[in-house]
Design a protein around this motif. Structure first.
Motif, PDB file in Angstrom:
ATOM      1  N   UNK A 126       4.075 -37.234  39.536  1.00 17.81           N
ATOM      2  CA  UNK A 126       5.497 -37.528  39.369  1.00 17.81           C
ATOM      3  C   UNK A 126       5.743 -38.251  38.046  1.00 17.81           C
ATOM      4  N   UNK A 127       4.867 -39.203  37.704  1.00 17.85           N
ATOM      5  CA  UNK A 127       5.035 -39.965  36.469  1.00 17.85           C
ATOM      6  C   UNK A 127       4.925 -39.074  35.240  1.00 17.85           C
ATOM      7  N   UNK A 128       4.148 -37.983  35.357  1.00 16.15           N
ATOM      8  CA  UNK A 128       3.996 -37.051  34.240  1.00 16.15           C
ATOM      9  C   UNK A 128       5.037 -35.936  34.269  1.00 16.15           C
ATOM     10  N   UNK A 129       5.967 -36.052  35.231  1.00 19.35           N
ATOM     11  CA  UNK A 129       7.045 -35.078  35.309  1.00 19.35           C
ATOM     12  C   UNK A 129       6.613 -33.709  35.779  1.00 19.35           C
ATOM     13  N   UNK A 130       5.549 -33.662  36.581  1.00 19.19           N
ATOM     14  CA  UNK A 130       5.035 -32.379  37.045  1.00 19.19           C
ATOM     15  C   UNK A 130       5.076 -32.291  38.562  1.00 19.19           C
ATOM     16  N   UNK A 131       5.097 -31.055  39.037  1.00 17.60           N
ATOM     17  CA  UNK A 131       5.153 -30.794  40.470  1.00 17.60           C
ATOM     18  C   UNK A 131       3.794 -30.291  40.952  1.00 17.60           C
ATOM     19  N   UNK A 132       3.330 -30.871  42.064  1.00 19.10           N
ATOM     20  CA  UNK A 132       2.082 -30.433  42.688  1.00 19.10           C
ATOM     21  C   UNK A 132       2.315 -30.345  44.191  1.00 19.10           C
ATOM     22  N   UNK A 133       1.788 -29.304  44.797  1.00 19.54           N
ATOM     23  CA  UNK A 133       1.980 -29.151  46.236  1.00 19.54           C
ATOM     24  C   UNK A 133       1.185 -30.211  46.994  1.00 19.54           C
ATOM     25  N   UNK A 154      -0.840 -29.750  49.367  1.00 17.90           N
ATOM     26  CA  UNK A 154      -2.204 -29.249  49.539  1.00 17.90           C
ATOM     27  C   UNK A 154      -3.034 -29.472  48.278  1.00 17.90           C
ATOM     28  N   UNK A 155      -2.404 -29.333  47.118  1.00 22.67           N
ATOM     29  CA  UNK A 155      -3.113 -29.557  45.860  1.00 22.67           C
ATOM     30  C   UNK A 155      -3.512 -31.022  45.717  1.00 22.67           C
ATOM     31  N   UNK A 156      -2.600 -31.907  46.064  1.00 22.59           N
ATOM     32  CA  UNK A 156      -2.902 -33.342  45.985  1.00 22.59           C
ATOM     33  C   UNK A 156      -4.059 -33.706  46.914  1.00 22.59           C
ATOM     34  N   UNK A 157      -4.029 -33.166  48.130  1.00 23.78           N
ATOM     35  CA  UNK A 157      -5.096 -33.452  49.084  1.00 23.78           C
ATOM     36  C   UNK A 157      -6.427 -32.878  48.604  1.00 23.78           C
ATOM     37  N   UNK A 158      -6.403 -31.682  48.061  1.00 26.79           N
ATOM     38  CA  UNK A 158      -7.630 -31.062  47.566  1.00 26.79           C
ATOM     39  C   UNK A 158      -8.221 -31.864  46.423  1.00 26.79           C
ATOM     40  N   UNK A 177       1.469 -27.032  40.298  1.00 29.50           N
ATOM     41  CA  UNK A 177       0.017 -27.065  40.502  1.00 29.50           C
ATOM     42  C   UNK A 177      -0.256 -26.930  41.997  1.00 29.50           C
ATOM     43  N   UNK A 178      -1.006 -25.892  42.361  1.00 22.49           N
ATOM     44  CA  UNK A 178      -1.274 -25.652  43.772  1.00 22.49           C
ATOM     45  C   UNK A 178      -2.756 -25.818  44.084  1.00 22.49           C
TER      46      UNK A 178
END
Length: 331
Positions: free
Chosen positions: A148-155, A157-161, A188-189
């Protein structure tokens, strides 16, 4: 990013108090203040001191007016370890801070040096919380905040992985997020994370499983504790244990004497794995395989919420698998 506990957002206020033991967050708290000071005055004088470098009387010298009226940032690390006389000096300074000087106190929190901590808070210091992250959920929140701080979206599932793959080191997690955002366009997925990082956690969990199915209990437990300490998800370890035991069961029940290539086709394994499993299965019996699978199933239920202590459930399973690996020799 480090979490501010007070309403003050003045990076150039007289005192910033960074409290906690997470090195990455402590360093970020310092960098934020230094960056703000240098944005205001490129010639800002930055002094970074350990607790033993701040001797009694030296604070007065460090905060004395400069001939060039330059801005200063004074950083004191491990402030909880300051001597009683130095604490007295800092408390006196808190009562009358010098203009254009920002004092940054890094304090571990806790009972040691609590008097200084309380005095800084009473003086209205800007406070930044830098707690050690000890739970997977906290690391997951950290990763989400980094994207979020870098202004990007990640699912999700991606964060958990990413947490499962990298482990508990926040510096490595932050570096991974930065690399992904630099290299990958769009959302990012999980598949993206898998291409970059998933193999690390798999290698760690399969190392535990390999030692266990070989009957090397002490080495398996050591590998298990290292994996858990680096944040490998318990479910990855139970999965690796289950795969290791099932591979032995499959190969032991297959037709004997087959070539690795033929067995690979029959059992759905790569040929190199056939050779490895053949070496690992020497001490196994059919009853041992059944016992080990039951132990792994119990551990899997334990780490997925069926027990109070996932680490104990894993340790118990590792010992059970290693014991089953020696069942032929013990019978």
């Amino acid at each position: 990013m480090a979490t501010r506990k007070t309403s003050s957002d003045d990076l150039l206020g007289p005192v910033t108090l960074a409290v906690g033991q997470e090195d990455l967050l402590l360093d970020r708290a310092v960098r934020e203040v230094v960056a703000a000071a240098r944005a205001a005055d490129a010639d800002t004088d930055v002094r970074d001191l350990t607790s033993d470098q701040l001797q009694p009387g030296s604070l007065a010298e460090l905060t004395s007016p400069s001939l060039f009226a330059e801005r200063k940032v004074l950083i004191v690390r491990n402030a909880q370890d300051l001597s009683a006389d130095s604490v007295k000096d800092v408390k006196g300074y808190l009562d009358a801070p010098v203009e254009d000087i920002t004092l940054v106190l890094l304090h571990a929190g806790g009972a040691k040096g609590k008097g200084l901590l309380d005095a800084a808070r009473k003086a209205g210091a800007r406070e930044v919380a830098c707690p050690k992250t000890t739970k997977p959920a906290e690391r997951l929140t950290f990763v989400r905040q980094e994207f979020r701080a870098l202004g990007r979206s990640a699912t999700p599932e991606a964060c958990q992985a990413l947490v499962d793959s990298i482990g508990s080191d926040l510096r490595e997690l932050a570096s991974a997020v930065t690399q992904l955002t630099a290299d990958v366009d769009g959302t990012i997925d999980e598949a993206v994370v898998g291409r970059y990082y998933t193999g690390r956690a798999e290698a760690s969990s399969f190392n535990v499983a390999d030692r266990a199915v070989e009957g090397r209990a002490a080495e398996a437990l050591e590998a298990l504790r290292w994996s858990l300490s680096t944040g490998v998800a318990p479910v990855l370890i139970t999965s690796a244990l289950a795969q290791g035991v099932r591979a032995i069961g499959k190969l032991s029940s297959a037709r004997g004497g087959g070539r690795p290539a033929d067995l690979a086709r029959e059992l759905g394994m790569p040929p190199w794995k056939i050779d490895r499993v053949r070496q690992q299965m020497r001490g196994w019996t059919p009853d041992g395989v059944a016992q080990a699978l039951r132990a792994v199933a119990e551990a899997d239920a334990g780490v997925k919420g069926g027990g109070d202590d996932p680490e104990y459930a894993l340790e118990k399973a590792v010992v059970a698998v290693a014991r089953a690996a020696r069942s032929r020799r013990l019978s």
